[in-house]
Design a protein around this motif. Sequence first.
Motif, PDB file in Angstrom:
ATOM      1  N   UNK A 145      -0.267   8.418  -7.011  1.00  0.00           N
ATOM      2  CA  UNK A 145      -1.063   7.816  -6.223  1.00  0.00           C
ATOM      3  C   UNK A 145      -2.229   8.594  -5.378  1.00  0.00           C
ATOM      4  N   UNK A 146      -1.865   9.960  -5.229  1.00  0.00           N
ATOM      5  CA  UNK A 146      -2.866  10.817  -4.602  1.00  0.00           C
ATOM      6  C   UNK A 146      -3.885  11.563  -5.485  1.00  0.00           C
ATOM      7  N   UNK A 154       0.820  -1.130   0.076  1.00  0.00           N
ATOM      8  CA  UNK A 154      -0.081   0.100  -0.016  1.00  0.00           C
ATOM      9  C   UNK A 154       0.870   1.423   0.076  1.00  0.00           C
ATOM     10  N   UNK A 155       0.164   2.359  -0.130  1.00  0.00           N
ATOM     11  CA  UNK A 155       0.875   3.562  -0.443  1.00  0.00           C
ATOM     12  C   UNK A 155       0.735   4.379   0.912  1.00  0.00           C
ATOM     13  N   UNK A 156       1.732   4.871   1.708  1.00  0.00           N
ATOM     14  CA  UNK A 156       1.558   5.817   2.758  1.00  0.00           C
ATOM     15  C   UNK A 156       0.857   7.114   2.442  1.00  0.00           C
ATOM     16  N   UNK A 176       7.050  18.696  -0.747  1.00  0.00           N
ATOM     17  CA  UNK A 176       6.947  17.758  -1.209  1.00  0.00           C
ATOM     18  C   UNK A 176       5.994  17.312  -2.313  1.00  0.00           C
ATOM     19  N   UNK A 177       5.636  16.038  -2.342  1.00  0.00           N
ATOM     20  CA  UNK A 177       4.932  15.747  -3.846  1.00  0.00           C
ATOM     21  C   UNK A 177       5.769  16.282  -4.972  1.00  0.00           C
ATOM     22  N   UNK A 178       7.225  16.000  -4.782  1.00  0.00           N
ATOM     23  CA  UNK A 178       7.896  16.156  -5.997  1.00  0.00           C
ATOM     24  C   UNK A 178       7.973  14.745  -6.693  1.00  0.00           C
ATOM     25  N   UNK A 179       7.722  13.811  -5.905  1.00  0.00           N
ATOM     26  CA  UNK A 179       7.846  12.401  -6.349  1.00  0.00           C
ATOM     27  C   UNK A 179       6.757  11.982  -7.248  1.00  0.00           C
ATOM     28  N   UNK A 223      -2.091   9.516   4.110  1.00  0.00           N
ATOM     29  CA  UNK A 223      -1.930  11.059   4.397  1.00  0.00           C
ATOM     30  C   UNK A 223      -2.965  11.862   3.706  1.00  0.00           C
ATOM     31  N   UNK A 224      -3.415  11.348   2.549  1.00  0.00           N
ATOM     32  CA  UNK A 224      -4.378  12.116   1.664  1.00  0.00           C
ATOM     33  C   UNK A 224      -5.701  11.884   2.491  1.00  0.00           C
TER      34      UNK A 224
END
Length: 273
Positions: A229-230, A37-39, A220-223, A43-44
């Motif tokens: 994913x979000x 799963x994606x962490x 963040x959210x540069x990935x 968070x979202x």
Amino acid sequence: MKSRIAQAIDMQHQPVALLWSDSKPEGAVQFSPGKWGCVMWLAAGAAKGKAGACDRQTFGCVGGGVGLGFGDQYVTFPGGKDCFCHFLSSGNANWEQGRQAAEQLKPFMRPEAHDNFLHGERYLKTPELVENFIHNLPMTEVPKFYVLFKPLSSVDEKIETPEVVIFFVNPDQFAALTVLANYGRPDNENVIIPFAAGCQALGIYPYREAKRKHPRAVAGLIDLSARLQVRSQLGDNMLSMALPYPLYREMEANVAGSFLQRHTWKALVKEDS
């Protein structure tokens, strides 16, 4: 907890508190042990009102385990850390151990994931650069059983204190947070943008900053993978800004009298609405 910042920048999604705890909220979303799963989903989800929890068995993926502060989980990557170094860069198809691992894993992986394992995500040029990337991460062992994501509005400051407060924001709001992070400081480099997984920019990098005398915000959210994913949860054009709690308190105190009450910012908010 109410946030003056969130009100001033007219956020679409509420701020998220990241906490360390030995207990979890009733009904918190949690991955099953050993399941991927994606962490960032957790968070979202907290930004939309639902608490989430992770422990050392339920962090979803090895990058998430690292990002939340459960030590160096890259050693548990399928095929070992060397396979991860190839996965993030040039791929595992070009060396025997990697090819063997890919063949063993194929029945258990989605086609896209298997292709990435074989041919690489190509986020760094070489496996050696990935080794450097891992070496430079601020690896952390959190002192509590759980890492929690909670809507900030559900945090009772009398009984719990966030480690980090996370904002998911559009570019104008991101710019405002950057200005506010520098507003009361004598220097002008109070936001950093590390090359890191989306969850690492919410966790271990703000953890490190919290130890500084004057902690900085972590953008963040540069990935690119995290952005995918979000997107379905938060929409397009979102970035994150993670504030170590002392910095969050400083910025909250600086809202009154700042640019957030002046014409330029109000004009940007009006254009965005």
